[in-house]
Design a protein around this motif. Structure first.
Motif, PDB file in Angstrom:
ATOM      1  N   GLY A   1      -3.565 -13.457 -10.169  1.00 42.92           N
ATOM      2  CA  GLY A   1      -4.259 -14.190  -8.780  1.00 42.92           C
ATOM      3  C   GLY A   1      -3.453 -13.466  -7.624  1.00 42.92           C
ATOM      4  O   GLY A   1      -2.580 -13.534  -7.589  1.00 42.92           O
ATOM      5  N   ILE A   2      -4.336 -13.007  -6.655  1.00 45.23           N
ATOM      6  CA  ILE A   2      -3.675 -12.140  -5.491  1.00 45.23           C
ATOM      7  C   ILE A   2      -3.916 -13.117  -4.141  1.00 45.23           C
ATOM      8  O   ILE A   2      -5.248 -13.088  -3.971  1.00 45.23           O
ATOM      9  N   VAL A   3      -2.755 -13.333  -3.379  1.00 47.81           N
ATOM     10  CA  VAL A   3      -2.910 -14.095  -2.180  1.00 47.81           C
ATOM     11  C   VAL A   3      -2.306 -13.346  -1.126  1.00 47.81           C
ATOM     12  O   VAL A   3      -1.003 -13.173  -1.307  1.00 47.81           O
ATOM     13  N   THR A   4      -2.871 -13.055  -0.024  1.00 46.91           N
ATOM     14  CA  THR A   4      -2.417 -12.298   0.976  1.00 46.91           C
ATOM     15  C   THR A   4      -2.930 -12.412   2.396  1.00 46.91           C
ATOM     16  O   THR A   4      -4.120 -12.898   2.310  1.00 46.91           O
ATOM     17  N   GLN A   5      -2.184 -12.507   3.369  1.00 45.20           N
ATOM     18  CA  GLN A   5      -3.026 -12.503   4.742  1.00 45.20           C
ATOM     19  C   GLN A   5      -3.050 -11.088   5.353  1.00 45.20           C
ATOM     20  O   GLN A   5      -3.536 -10.928   6.616  1.00 45.20           O
ATOM     21  N   ARG A   6      -2.566 -10.093   4.501  1.00 48.99           N
ATOM     22  CA  ARG A   6      -2.506  -8.587   4.920  1.00 48.99           C
ATOM     23  C   ARG A   6      -3.170  -7.786   3.996  1.00 48.99           C
ATOM     24  O   ARG A   6      -2.535  -6.838   3.259  1.00 48.99           O
ATOM     25  N   PRO A   7      -4.526  -8.016   3.634  1.00 50.72           N
ATOM     26  CA  PRO A   7      -5.079  -7.021   2.672  1.00 50.72           C
ATOM     27  C   PRO A   7      -4.970  -5.580   3.310  1.00 50.72           C
ATOM     28  O   PRO A   7      -4.920  -4.732   2.207  1.00 50.72           O
ATOM     29  N   GLY A   8      -4.818  -5.206   4.228  1.00 50.75           N
ATOM     30  CA  GLY A   8      -4.500  -3.564   4.743  1.00 50.75           C
ATOM     31  C   GLY A   8      -3.217  -3.150   4.089  1.00 50.75           C
ATOM     32  O   GLY A   8      -3.306  -1.992   4.093  1.00 50.75           O
ATOM     33  N   GLU A   9      -2.156  -4.065   4.170  1.00 48.82           N
ATOM     34  CA  GLU A   9      -0.867  -3.588   3.238  1.00 48.82           C
ATOM     35  C   GLU A   9      -1.033  -3.928   1.936  1.00 48.82           C
ATOM     36  O   GLU A   9       0.155  -3.531   1.430  1.00 48.82           O
ATOM     37  N   LEU A  10      -1.972  -4.174   1.212  1.00 51.13           N
ATOM     38  CA  LEU A  10      -1.955  -4.352  -0.264  1.00 51.13           C
ATOM     39  C   LEU A  10      -2.435  -3.040  -0.815  1.00 51.13           C
ATOM     40  O   LEU A  10      -3.260  -2.453  -0.562  1.00 51.13           O
ATOM     41  N   ASP A  11      -1.642  -2.747  -1.901  1.00 52.87           N
ATOM     42  CA  ASP A  11      -2.060  -1.596  -2.794  1.00 52.87           C
ATOM     43  C   ASP A  11      -3.650  -1.707  -3.172  1.00 52.87           C
ATOM     44  O   ASP A  11      -4.027  -2.602  -3.833  1.00 52.87           O
ATOM     45  N   PRO A  12      -4.316  -0.735  -2.704  1.00 55.26           N
ATOM     46  CA  PRO A  12      -5.915  -0.793  -2.829  1.00 55.26           C
ATOM     47  C   PRO A  12      -6.221  -0.772  -4.572  1.00 55.26           C
ATOM     48  O   PRO A  12      -7.257  -1.414  -4.793  1.00 55.26           O
ATOM     49  N   THR A  13      -5.412  -0.271  -5.080  1.00 54.89           N
ATOM     50  CA  THR A  13      -5.496  -0.074  -6.701  1.00 54.89           C
ATOM     51  C   THR A  13      -5.429  -1.654  -7.252  1.00 54.89           C
ATOM     52  O   THR A  13      -6.348  -2.065  -8.125  1.00 54.89           O
TER      53      THR A  13
ATOM     54  N   GLN B   1       0.861  -1.182  -0.042  1.00 57.50           N
ATOM     55  CA  GLN B   1       0.005  -0.140  -0.147  1.00 57.50           C
ATOM     56  C   GLN B   1       0.749   1.176  -0.178  1.00 57.50           C
ATOM     57  O   GLN B   1       0.623   2.311  -0.679  1.00 57.50           O
ATOM     58  N   ASN B   2       1.876   1.245   0.796  1.00 58.82           N
ATOM     59  CA  ASN B   2       2.900   2.403   0.861  1.00 58.82           C
ATOM     60  C   ASN B   2       3.576   2.476  -0.476  1.00 58.82           C
ATOM     61  O   ASN B   2       4.776   1.700  -0.635  1.00 58.82           O
ATOM     62  N   GLN B   3       3.486   3.391  -1.105  1.00 60.89           N
ATOM     63  CA  GLN B   3       4.299   3.566  -2.569  1.00 60.89           C
ATOM     64  C   GLN B   3       5.896   3.896  -2.475  1.00 60.89           C
ATOM     65  O   GLN B   3       6.350   3.465  -3.156  1.00 60.89           O
ATOM     66  N   ALA B   4       6.215   4.083  -1.112  1.00 60.19           N
ATOM     67  CA  ALA B   4       7.606   4.202  -0.791  1.00 60.19           C
ATOM     68  C   ALA B   4       8.141   2.924  -0.569  1.00 60.19           C
ATOM     69  O   ALA B   4       9.457   2.940  -0.704  1.00 60.19           O
ATOM     70  N   LEU B   5       7.496   2.058  -0.482  1.00 62.68           N
ATOM     71  CA  LEU B   5       7.933   0.576   0.034  1.00 62.68           C
ATOM     72  C   LEU B   5       7.960  -0.144  -1.531  1.00 62.68           C
ATOM     73  O   LEU B   5       7.335   0.130  -2.318  1.00 62.68           O
ATOM     74  N   GLY B   6       8.448  -1.492  -1.279  1.00 60.81           N
ATOM     75  CA  GLY B   6       8.297  -2.201  -2.501  1.00 60.81           C
ATOM     76  C   GLY B   6       9.476  -1.803  -3.587  1.00 60.81           C
ATOM     77  O   GLY B   6      10.287  -0.672  -3.559  1.00 60.81           O
ATOM     78  N   PHE B   7       9.431  -2.318  -4.739  1.00 59.40           N
ATOM     79  CA  PHE B   7      10.151  -2.142  -5.862  1.00 59.40           C
ATOM     80  C   PHE B   7       9.255  -1.736  -7.205  1.00 59.40           C
ATOM     81  O   PHE B   7       8.331  -2.376  -7.344  1.00 59.40           O
ATOM     82  N   ALA B   8       9.541  -0.444  -7.468  1.00 63.36           N
ATOM     83  CA  ALA B   8       8.481   0.411  -8.754  1.00 63.36           C
ATOM     84  C   ALA B   8       8.447  -0.661  -9.843  1.00 63.36           C
ATOM     85  O   ALA B   8       7.172  -0.653 -10.169  1.00 63.36           O
ATOM     86  N   PRO B   9       9.429  -1.340 -10.468  1.00 62.01           N
ATOM     87  CA  PRO B   9       9.117  -2.070 -11.669  1.00 62.01           C
ATOM     88  C   PRO B   9       8.349  -3.312 -11.296  1.00 62.01           C
ATOM     89  O   PRO B   9       7.585  -3.559 -12.280  1.00 62.01           O
ATOM     90  N   THR B  10       8.228  -3.900 -10.308  1.00 61.02           N
ATOM     91  CA  THR B  10       7.466  -4.666  -9.796  1.00 61.02           C
ATOM     92  C   THR B  10       6.047  -4.326  -9.790  1.00 61.02           C
ATOM     93  O   THR B  10       5.230  -5.172 -10.338  1.00 61.02           O
TER      94      THR B  10
END
Length: 578
Positions: free
Chosen positions: A470-482, A442-451
């Motif tokens: 297909g998206i699988v996660t245990q933390r939907p609150g930390e996932l990019d809402p877009t 969710q935080n645009q400052a984290l992660g790798f932009a090309p990914t």
């Protein structure tokens, strides 16, 4: 024991009106052997989306036949149609509970739609309400036939993935075509059965679509166990992903371990890659000045004709280059009389590349890079072209150095989209991202932009070309809402975190919003499924699977014997990737 409620109709209904209504709409009977009077409660209030029913019970109503239980569907009889409601809240109308007598209870239901009887004897469910239940309408336990109609996909071909939680005799089905083409997400906390549910969905998808290829980004190395006969496992030892297949920003992330690049470093690396590609195309070594142009002062940003190859994409992927040419180009820059870059920066880059090249953990980048002349073998290995009976690729990320995981994920997502688009419908590619919040946080400052960009491109444009997500996660609150908003079908399993529940609440249709209240308490292997691939929001339980069909990490398979403890030297060798 349930008894009919005895309540006066509201003032707007006269006694004659009430008698006429009760005469025209007889109590619903599931079969002829049941008593004529099966009115379990009556509607006492109704709004645009909800209604309140009052009933009378004697003692606690226990067991599977209890109609008044949170999460169950009920029907309100209107004669030729029945309004379907979801019980989401219950309360006692008085201040206490009478153990021996009748107790009035209030049941709040959410109105989901209507079941309409057809002339041929069948019934059809339609979302939305055309005729609202009048006050005093009779509420009943929903018929099995009506419950099946509520979740019937109609003309769409469905695949059975489980049973309804309310009635285990009724299958829970999804449209595989809609599930894939409009992307899907499986959300739930640890230990609720996400991985086994995903394995079941993938198995059904492969059965339904013969030209589908599945690429699983598996950070825990567990999915290979679930597909023993129709999958190929790729790990750090079997992977060949030459360094020249990466775009510039991906390769730079590997070389500099993800830290931000200073201007000189980026320009040097881009320039020497361009030189190495040029020398590979020409088949011979050239002078650095001649390779870059007539002037040693010419900057790489001026070399507009080289930009496509430098940045990757179709042009860059088509032109391999040798690591030895990178070293030679750096040495020539160091030896120039008119220094264009600080010698310390040039030497530092060379040391970085030498260290990377010599590290056995990065063998998949360099070991066979010189013997692979085109990207065809890479595509064939990863995306199973031809599939030879194994259309699932389990890409095990746990054995890769953590510094390269983002770049590898970016490269694979980009290749998946390019392959689907280039095949013009010949291949359909499903990219499954386990622990997706790592790649698209969710935080645009984290992660790798090309990914993030590569996965977002599949989410936005993939449907047109047969690239699915297909998206699988245990933390939907930390996932990019877009990214999550692009997943038109969601399987929400148990989620206790309020922030995670809020994400689901924002995604689910308003007509089923009360369903989210069940998320903290639903059982293992249960899910609330909603979206394009299901007929209507449903609470379901996934099918049982055999132990050999369940995901499991190596050494932790069901029934596996305890593995012997490795020695210290063996442990160190494994940690070094040897």
């Amino acid at each position: 024991m349930l008894r009919p409620a005895r309540y006066s109709a509201p003032m707007q209904y006269s006694i004659s009106d009430r008698k006429l209504f009760e005469a025209d709409v007889s109590p619903d009977r599931r079969d002829a052997s049941q008593p004529p009077d099966r009115s379990l409660g009556r509607v006492v209030s109704c709004s645009g989306a909800r209604a309140t029913i009052v009933a009378s019970v004697t003692g606690p109503a226990l067991g599977p036949n209890n109609i008044w239980a949170v999460g169950r569907l009920i029907s309100i009889n209107l004669g030729e149609s029945r309004v379907v409601g979801l019980v989401y809240q219950m309360r006692v109308m008085s201040s206490g509970w009478d153990e021996s007598g009748a107790n009035a209870i209030g049941i709040d239901v959410e109105l989901l739609g209507e079941v309409v009887d057809l002339p041929d004897g069948r019934c059809r469910f339609q979302s939305g309400i055309t005729t609202y239940p009048p006050l005093g309408s009779l509420a009943h336990r929903i018929r099995s036939r009506d419950l099946a109609a509520v979740h019937d996909l109609g003309e769409c071909e469905g695949a059975e993935i489980g049973t309804l939680s309310q009635d285990g005799a009724i299958p829970a089905t999804v449209s595989i075509e809609r599930l894939l083409s409009r992307h899907f997400a499986v959300l739930g906390t640890t230990g609720v059965g996400k991985s086994s549910a995903v394995a079941l969905l993938l198995r059904k998808a492969v059965e339904a679509k013969p030209n589908l290829r599945v690429l699983i980004l598996d950070p825990h190395n567990e999915y290979a166990h679930a597909f023993p006969e129709n999958s190929v496992r790729i790990d750090a030892q079997t992977l060949d992903l030459p360094f020249w297949t990466f775009r510039f920003d991906e390769f730079a992330d590997i070389v500099f371990r993800g830290r931000p690049l200073v201007e000189d470093e980026a320009e040097i690396l881009r320039e020497v890659i361009a030189v190495a590609r040029s020398r590979y195309r020409s088949g011979a070594a050239h002078d650095m000045v001649r390779d870059l142009g007539s002037s040693v002062l010419k900057r790489p940003l001026d070399l507009g004709a080289r930009r496509p190859a430098e940045m990757g994409g179709a042009a860059g992927l088509a032109v391999p280059y040798r690591i030895a040419d990178l070293f030679a180009a750096i040495d020539e820059l160091i030896g120039l009389h008119e220094q264009r870059y600080p010698r310390a920066t040039l030497r530092s880059l060379r040391v970085r590349l030498e260290t990377l090249h010599a590290d056995p953990r990065y063998g998949f980048l360099f070991a066979h890079a010189n013997s692979i002349e085109t990207i065809a073998p890479v595509i064939g290995q990863i995306f199973r072209v031809p599939h030879q009976g194994r259309r699932v690729t389990v890409f095990q990320l746990a054995g890769l150095p953590s510094e390269v995981v983002n770049a590898v994920a970016s490269s694979l997502a980009r290749l998946a989209f390019d392959l689907a688009m280039s095949s013009r419908g010949g291949y359909e590619i499903l990219l499954l991202c386990e622990e997706a919040h790592r790649y698209v946080p969710q935080n645009q400052a984290l992660g790798f932009a090309p990914t993030r960009q590569a996965i977002a491109r599949i989410a936005r444009e993939g449907r047109k070309y047969g690239a699915y997500l297909g998206i699988v996660t245990q933390r939907p609150g930390e996932l990019d809402p877009t990214i999550l908003s692009q997943c038109s079908t969601v399987f929400a399993m148990r989620l206790a975190n309020e922030a995670d529940q809020q994400i689901i609440r924002a995604a689910i249709a308003d007509a089923s919003a009360s369903t989210i209240a069940f998320l903290p308490s639903i059982g293992n292997r249960e899910a609330i499924a909603f979206g394009e691939a299901v007929a209507t929001t449903m609470r379901m339980r996934f099918l049982d699977q055999r132990p050999e069909e369940l995901p499991a990490m190596l050494g932790h398979e069901p029934g596996a014997a305890r593995r012997p403890e490795p020695g210290l030297e063996e442990l160190v060798a494994r940690m070094r990737g040897l």
